[in-house]
Structures are given as structure tokens and as C-alpha cells.
Design a protein around this motif. Structure first.
Motif, PDB file in Angstrom:
ATOM      1  N   THR A 194       5.676   5.379   3.189  1.00 59.62           N
ATOM      2  CA  THR A 194       4.914   5.008   2.173  1.00 59.62           C
ATOM      3  C   THR A 194       4.612   3.600   2.731  1.00 59.62           C
ATOM      4  N   VAL A 195       3.506   2.876   2.342  1.00 59.50           N
ATOM      5  CA  VAL A 195       2.994   1.664   2.953  1.00 59.50           C
ATOM      6  C   VAL A 195       2.466   0.911   1.859  1.00 59.50           C
ATOM      7  N   ARG A 196       2.799  -0.331   1.993  1.00 63.58           N
ATOM      8  CA  ARG A 196       2.096  -1.240   1.106  1.00 63.58           C
ATOM      9  C   ARG A 196       1.691  -2.530   1.797  1.00 63.58           C
ATOM     10  N   SER A 197       0.602  -3.289   1.266  1.00 66.90           N
ATOM     11  CA  SER A 197       0.255  -4.380   1.950  1.00 66.90           C
ATOM     12  C   SER A 197       0.773  -5.665   1.229  1.00 66.90           C
ATOM     13  N   ILE A 198       0.764  -6.797   2.081  1.00 71.76           N
ATOM     14  CA  ILE A 198       1.006  -8.053   1.655  1.00 71.76           C
ATOM     15  C   ILE A 198      -0.361  -9.071   1.944  1.00 71.76           C
ATOM     16  N   ASP A 199      -0.734  -9.734   0.914  1.00 72.72           N
ATOM     17  CA  ASP A 199      -1.984 -10.628   1.223  1.00 72.72           C
ATOM     18  C   ASP A 199      -1.551 -11.922   1.683  1.00 72.72           C
ATOM     19  N   VAL A 200      -2.403 -12.881   1.744  1.00 73.13           N
ATOM     20  CA  VAL A 200      -2.041 -14.248   2.485  1.00 73.13           C
ATOM     21  C   VAL A 200      -1.434 -15.306   1.210  1.00 73.13           C
ATOM     22  N   HIS A 201      -1.457 -14.711   0.109  1.00 70.65           N
ATOM     23  CA  HIS A 201      -0.440 -15.321  -0.913  1.00 70.65           C
ATOM     24  C   HIS A 201       0.777 -14.778  -1.456  1.00 70.65           C
ATOM     25  N   ASP A 202       1.305 -13.792  -0.336  1.00 65.64           N
ATOM     26  CA  ASP A 202       2.575 -13.105  -0.467  1.00 65.64           C
ATOM     27  C   ASP A 202       2.447 -12.187  -1.703  1.00 65.64           C
ATOM     28  N   ASN A 203       1.181 -11.958  -2.291  1.00 67.69           N
ATOM     29  CA  ASN A 203       1.284 -10.845  -3.365  1.00 67.69           C
ATOM     30  C   ASN A 203       1.511  -9.574  -2.979  1.00 67.69           C
TER      31      ASN A 203
END
Length: 170
Positions: A112-121
Motif C-alpha cells: 500500500t502507498v500513501r503520499s505526503i505533501d509539502v506541509h507534511d500532511n
């Protein structure tokens, strides 16, 4: 009053085997696009407490990283991926990236994969992929598919009437 940025939506994932190889796959990761109201899914302890209240996931920022989780037994829930991060891949400003993984032939793996945005969300996970490269004496084929979690069995065990009734012609 508190102003928060929306977490990103789950990434788009495609898994491709290498031609002629029984032990390598390429995991292509793309930034997801859209806006969804979903209940957040916590995998790691650092994700905070899980909530039953939906929040808005939105692709308003580029991803700064993708987290790939991998386990070797079929998961019953996302909790089974806890402490099983295979890779944390920094995107360095790109919206898509590839990751080469080495696996054993004739063995199932779950990703499984998830992403992290530039605000660490952190996004919700993308779903669960089952990956297996089958090598039968040099003949290679792959089993790559999305899998669902099994529903928990609630209540009593049931049996069919066939186990107790025998009908024979006379």
C-alpha cells in the motif's frame, strides 16, 4: 481559530514486472488529483488517533514524498502495515516517481502507498496490491491485483444442512 491545509489524496499506483526477470518490479507512483471527503486512515503511530469524522482530502499541493509499505501475509486491515515501511521516496518537486523493488519469485507480497505533501500532511493509503511473480521452470507470469480486506466473522459459526442430512434413493 485554526487554519489547516487539506491532506493530499491517495496516490495513483501501477505495478509493472521487468521483462524476463523473476525478482524485480517497478512501482510507478503518481500524484492523485481531486477532492474527496473520507475518514482518515492511520497506519503509523505518528499519524495520530483515528477519527470517524470525514475530512476533506485535496490535491492542492505537490507531493514531497511517497511512503511504500510492504508485508508478506494478506492483511486484515491497514493496521497490519504498521512499522512496515519499505521506502520513503522524496519526489524533489516531481509529481510522479518510480521505485524498483526486488522480491522473491513464487511468493506473494502486499503493498500500500500513501503520499505526503509539502506541509507534511499524509494521505489515506491507495488500497492494497497483491503482487506475485510466478516462475515455473523458467516460464514467468505475474499475478498483480487489488485485494479487499476480509470481513470479520461476527456471531456464531454456521453449518450447512448437508452436514446433517443424508438423502439416498430406496
Amino acid at each position: 481559530m485554526k487554519i489547516l491545509d487539506s491532506p493530499p489524496i491517495a496516490p495513483e499506483v501501477s505495478i509493472i514486472p521487468y521483462r524476463g526477470s523473476n525478482d524485480r518490479i517497478l512501482i510507478n507512483l503518481n500524484n492523485g488529483i481531486g477532492e474527496y471527503d473520507q475518514v482518515p486512515v492511520a497506519i503509523e503511530d505518528s499519524d495520530g488517533e483515528a477519527s470517524d469524522t470525514p475530512i476533506t482530502f485535496k490535491s492542492d499541493d505537490p507531493p514531497s514524498a511517497f511512503q511504500i509499505f510492504r508485508i508478506e501475509s494478506k492483511p486484515k486491515s491497514y493496521d497490519d502495515f504498521r512499522n512496515n515501511i519499505l521506502a520513503n521516496i522524496a519526489t524533489q518537486g516531481a509529481s510522479s516517481i518510480g521505485y524498483k523493488d526486488t522480491i522473491e519469485p513464487n511468493k506473494k507480497y502486499y503493498y500500500t502507498v500513501r503520499s505526503i505533501d509539502v506541509h507534511d500532511n499524509v494521505s489515506n493509503p491507495c488500497g492494497v496490491w497483491e503482487v506475485e511473480i510466478v516462475d515455473e521452470s523458467g516460464a514467468l507470469y505475474t499475478n498483480i491485483r487489488m485485494v479487499d480486506f476480509e470481513d470479520p466473522i461476527i456471531g456464531k459459526k454456521t453449518t450447512t444442512a448437508k452436514e446433517y442430512i443424508q438423502i439416498t434413493p430406496s
